[in-house]
Design a protein around this motif. Structure first.
Motif, PDB file in Angstrom:
ATOM      1  N   PRO A 172       0.824  -0.998  -0.055  1.00 55.14           N
ATOM      2  CA  PRO A 172      -0.095  -0.064   0.051  1.00 55.14           C
ATOM      3  C   PRO A 172       0.821   1.288  -0.031  1.00 55.14           C
ATOM      4  CG  PRO A 172       0.026  -1.126   2.388  1.00 55.14           C
ATOM      5  CD  PRO A 172       0.827  -1.918   1.283  1.00 55.14           C
ATOM      6  N   GLN A 173       0.389   2.327  -0.654  1.00 57.51           N
ATOM      7  CA  GLN A 173       1.129   3.644  -0.853  1.00 57.51           C
ATOM      8  C   GLN A 173       0.304   4.785  -0.847  1.00 57.51           C
ATOM      9  OE1 GLN A 173       3.278   3.776  -4.750  1.00 57.51           O
ATOM     10  NE2 GLN A 173       2.371   1.798  -4.997  1.00 57.51           N
ATOM     11  N   VAL A 174       0.889   5.876  -0.722  1.00 56.13           N
ATOM     12  CA  VAL A 174       0.219   7.056  -0.697  1.00 56.13           C
ATOM     13  C   VAL A 174       1.009   7.981  -1.774  1.00 56.13           C
ATOM     14  CG1 VAL A 174      -0.178   9.374   0.248  1.00 56.13           C
ATOM     15  CG2 VAL A 174      -0.241   7.719   1.708  1.00 56.13           C
ATOM     16  N   LEU A 175       0.146   8.315  -2.917  1.00 57.26           N
ATOM     17  CA  LEU A 175       0.766   9.018  -4.162  1.00 57.26           C
ATOM     18  C   LEU A 175      -0.053  10.424  -3.920  1.00 57.26           C
ATOM     19  CD1 LEU A 175       0.064   6.385  -6.822  1.00 57.26           C
ATOM     20  CD2 LEU A 175       2.150   6.773  -5.592  1.00 57.26           C
ATOM     21  N   TRP A 176       0.992  11.391  -3.937  1.00 52.16           N
ATOM     22  CA  TRP A 176       0.889  12.951  -3.570  1.00 52.16           C
ATOM     23  C   TRP A 176       0.830  13.653  -4.913  1.00 52.16           C
ATOM     24  CZ3 TRP A 176       0.121  14.087   1.276  1.00 52.16           C
ATOM     25  CH2 TRP A 176      -0.012  15.772   1.442  1.00 52.16           C
ATOM     26  N   LEU A 177      -0.337  14.125  -5.004  1.00 56.24           N
ATOM     27  CA  LEU A 177      -0.721  14.847  -6.244  1.00 56.24           C
ATOM     28  C   LEU A 177      -1.124  16.404  -6.186  1.00 56.24           C
ATOM     29  CD1 LEU A 177      -3.512  12.035  -7.629  1.00 56.24           C
ATOM     30  CD2 LEU A 177      -1.062  12.303  -7.986  1.00 56.24           C
ATOM     31  N   PRO A 178      -0.677  17.006  -7.347  1.00 65.34           N
ATOM     32  CA  PRO A 178      -0.724  18.442  -7.353  1.00 65.34           C
ATOM     33  C   PRO A 178      -2.108  18.894  -7.628  1.00 65.34           C
ATOM     34  CG  PRO A 178       0.168  17.518  -9.385  1.00 65.34           C
ATOM     35  CD  PRO A 178      -0.098  16.488  -8.655  1.00 65.34           C
ATOM     36  N   SER A 179      -2.918  18.230  -7.721  1.00 62.68           N
ATOM     37  CA  SER A 179      -4.460  18.515  -7.951  1.00 62.68           C
ATOM     38  C   SER A 179      -5.345  17.375  -7.743  1.00 62.68           C
ATOM     39  CB  SER A 179      -4.681  19.426  -9.139  1.00 62.68           C
ATOM     40  OG  SER A 179      -4.766  18.334 -10.152  1.00 62.68           O
ATOM     41  N   GLU A 180      -6.656  17.514  -7.396  1.00 63.15           N
ATOM     42  CA  GLU A 180      -7.448  16.519  -7.248  1.00 63.15           C
ATOM     43  C   GLU A 180      -7.710  16.084  -8.582  1.00 63.15           C
ATOM     44  OE1 GLU A 180     -12.179  16.164  -6.180  1.00 63.15           O
ATOM     45  OE2 GLU A 180     -11.047  17.350  -4.757  1.00 63.15           O
ATOM     46  N   GLN A 181      -7.659  16.521  -9.779  1.00 60.27           N
ATOM     47  CA  GLN A 181      -8.171  16.009 -11.057  1.00 60.27           C
ATOM     48  C   GLN A 181      -6.718  15.067 -11.584  1.00 60.27           C
ATOM     49  OE1 GLN A 181      -8.808  19.040 -10.062  1.00 60.27           O
ATOM     50  NE2 GLN A 181     -10.963  18.503  -9.707  1.00 60.27           N
ATOM     51  N   ALA A 182      -5.568  15.398 -10.887  1.00 59.90           N
ATOM     52  CA  ALA A 182      -4.520  14.793 -11.327  1.00 59.90           C
ATOM     53  C   ALA A 182      -4.576  13.185 -11.276  1.00 59.90           C
ATOM     54  CB  ALA A 182      -3.141  15.466 -10.759  1.00 59.90           C
ATOM     55  N   VAL A 183      -3.819  12.518 -12.205  1.00 56.57           N
ATOM     56  CA  VAL A 183      -3.825  10.897 -12.330  1.00 56.57           C
ATOM     57  C   VAL A 183      -2.315  10.579 -12.514  1.00 56.57           C
ATOM     58  CG1 VAL A 183      -4.603   9.095 -13.232  1.00 56.57           C
ATOM     59  CG2 VAL A 183      -6.228  10.921 -12.927  1.00 56.57           C
ATOM     60  N   PRO A 184      -1.740  10.081 -11.709  1.00 53.97           N
ATOM     61  CA  PRO A 184      -0.547   9.357 -11.882  1.00 53.97           C
ATOM     62  C   PRO A 184      -0.429   8.820 -13.445  1.00 53.97           C
ATOM     63  CG  PRO A 184      -1.146   8.543  -9.947  1.00 53.97           C
ATOM     64  CD  PRO A 184      -2.401   9.317 -10.402  1.00 53.97           C
ATOM     65  N   GLU A 185       0.649   8.563 -13.884  1.00 55.12           N
ATOM     66  CA  GLU A 185       0.646   7.884 -15.284  1.00 55.12           C
ATOM     67  C   GLU A 185       0.681   6.374 -15.249  1.00 55.12           C
ATOM     68  OE1 GLU A 185       4.889   8.436 -17.057  1.00 55.12           O
ATOM     69  OE2 GLU A 185       4.415  11.005 -17.223  1.00 55.12           O
ATOM     70  N   ALA A 186       0.956   5.929 -14.039  1.00 58.48           N
ATOM     71  CA  ALA A 186       0.635   4.206 -13.903  1.00 58.48           C
ATOM     72  C   ALA A 186       0.046   4.052 -12.718  1.00 58.48           C
ATOM     73  CB  ALA A 186       2.121   3.703 -13.921  1.00 58.48           C
ATOM     74  N   LEU A 187      -0.983   3.691 -12.463  1.00 62.95           N
ATOM     75  CA  LEU A 187      -1.862   3.255 -11.243  1.00 62.95           C
ATOM     76  C   LEU A 187      -1.284   2.100 -11.014  1.00 62.95           C
ATOM     77  CD1 LEU A 187      -5.565   4.329 -12.528  1.00 62.95           C
ATOM     78  CD2 LEU A 187      -4.050   5.769 -10.985  1.00 62.95           C
ATOM     79  N   VAL A 188      -1.332   2.079  -9.664  1.00 68.00           N
ATOM     80  CA  VAL A 188      -1.190   0.716  -8.725  1.00 68.00           C
ATOM     81  C   VAL A 188      -2.157   0.636  -7.848  1.00 68.00           C
ATOM     82  CG1 VAL A 188       0.812  -0.024  -7.128  1.00 68.00           C
ATOM     83  CG2 VAL A 188       1.393   1.461  -8.922  1.00 68.00           C
ATOM     84  N   PRO A 189      -2.597  -0.711  -7.840  1.00 66.60           N
ATOM     85  CA  PRO A 189      -3.655  -1.055  -6.975  1.00 66.60           C
ATOM     86  C   PRO A 189      -3.480  -1.080  -5.453  1.00 66.60           C
ATOM     87  CG  PRO A 189      -3.480  -2.725  -8.625  1.00 66.60           C
ATOM     88  CD  PRO A 189      -2.392  -1.870  -8.749  1.00 66.60           C
ATOM     89  N   GLY A 190      -4.191  -0.368  -4.717  1.00 65.66           N
ATOM     90  CA  GLY A 190      -4.030  -0.182  -3.263  1.00 65.66           C
ATOM     91  C   GLY A 190      -3.442   1.185  -3.082  1.00 65.66           C
TER      92      GLY A 190
END
Length: 258
Positions: A172-190
């Motif tokens: 499990p991990q936390v991905l820190w995003l610059p905006s609520e609409q931002a989506v990482p290039e590669a999603l990771v389950p969990g």
């Protein structure tokens, strides 16, 4: 065990049939037990991610031994000859290995994507409630990712809920995003996709789950992306510090907000 007589001649047909019936019954039990494990193995190897524990390798190996012993016993019956000792031994070894693997308690449920997604959402809700408390108590949510990672650990996030096709657990991990609409290039389950507003006055959390073996943002019962939000309200009193109840049960996923 062998069905040859003391003189080394083939044993009577009746004795050979009894011997074959007993050992073939043992082998059938092993094979039936192994069917869900082979299905899970095939399912896991056919997609990038899957939910639940890996197959029970002792059961898989046992089923191969049972199949080999069964074929040799059957061939002996067809030819009217006594089966060799190793065929019976292989089946007995398969039975021992299957018993040693233990009972499959809850494996079918834990290997389902819906169960994994519910577990991921439960963890996300605990993090969300903890950060809402921080928000109201300190007029702002933590703005450093390490505080969120610690909250994720305290929420009971665990490895092994989701695995890759090589059966490696996805942490499990936390991905820190610059905006609520931002989506990482590669999603990771969990993963929890976290955005915190400037000075911590609000935050949002989205959860990455599984959909047909691929990572996907969890949806609510309306089909919209599920978002857990927190927003500071100065009119509310500081929250108490109770233990966070886990009230989420089976059913449609809803999008709680504050």
């Amino acid at each position: 065990m062998t069905t040859r007589s003391v003189a080394g001649q083939p044993s009577p047909l009746g004795l050979r049939l009894v011997h074959a019936a007993v050992f073939l019954a043992f082998a059938a039990g092993v094979v039936v037990t192994a069917v869900p494990e082979w299905q899970h193995l095939s399912h896991a190897l056919g997609q990038p991610f899957h939910a639940g524990a890996p197959p029970r390798w002792l059961v898989l190996v046992g089923s191969l031994l049972a199949a080999a012993g069964t074929l040799r016993l059957a061939w002996g019956l067809v030819r009217g000859r006594t089966a060799p000792l190793w065929a019976s031994g292989a089946i007995l070894l398969a039975v021992v290995g299957t018993l040693a693997a233990g009972a499959p308690r809850g494996l079918e449920e834990t290997r389902s994507e819906s169960a994994a997604n519910l577990d991921l959402l439960r963890v996300a809700r605990r993090v969300h409630l903890a950060m809402v408390q921080e928000l109201q108590a300190h007029a702002g949510a933590p703005v450093d990712v390490e505080a969120w990672r610690q909250a994720l650990t305290r929420a009971g996030a665990r490895e092994g809920l989701v695995r890759t096709r090589t059966f490696r657990p996805v942490p499990p991990q936390v991905l820190w995003l610059p905006s609520e609409q931002a989506v990482p290039e590669a999603l990771v389950p969990g993963a929890l996709l976290v955005h915190v507003a400037p000075e911590g006055v609000g935050f949002s959390v989205r959860v990455v789950g599984l959909e047909h073996g691929r990572p996907a943002l969890l949806k609510d019962d309306q089909g919209a992306t599920l978002v857990l939000r927190g927003l500071y309200n100065p009119d509310l009193p500081p929250p108490p510090e109770p233990s966070l109840p886990d009230t989420l049960g089976p059913g449609p996923l809803r999008s709680p907000t504050r």
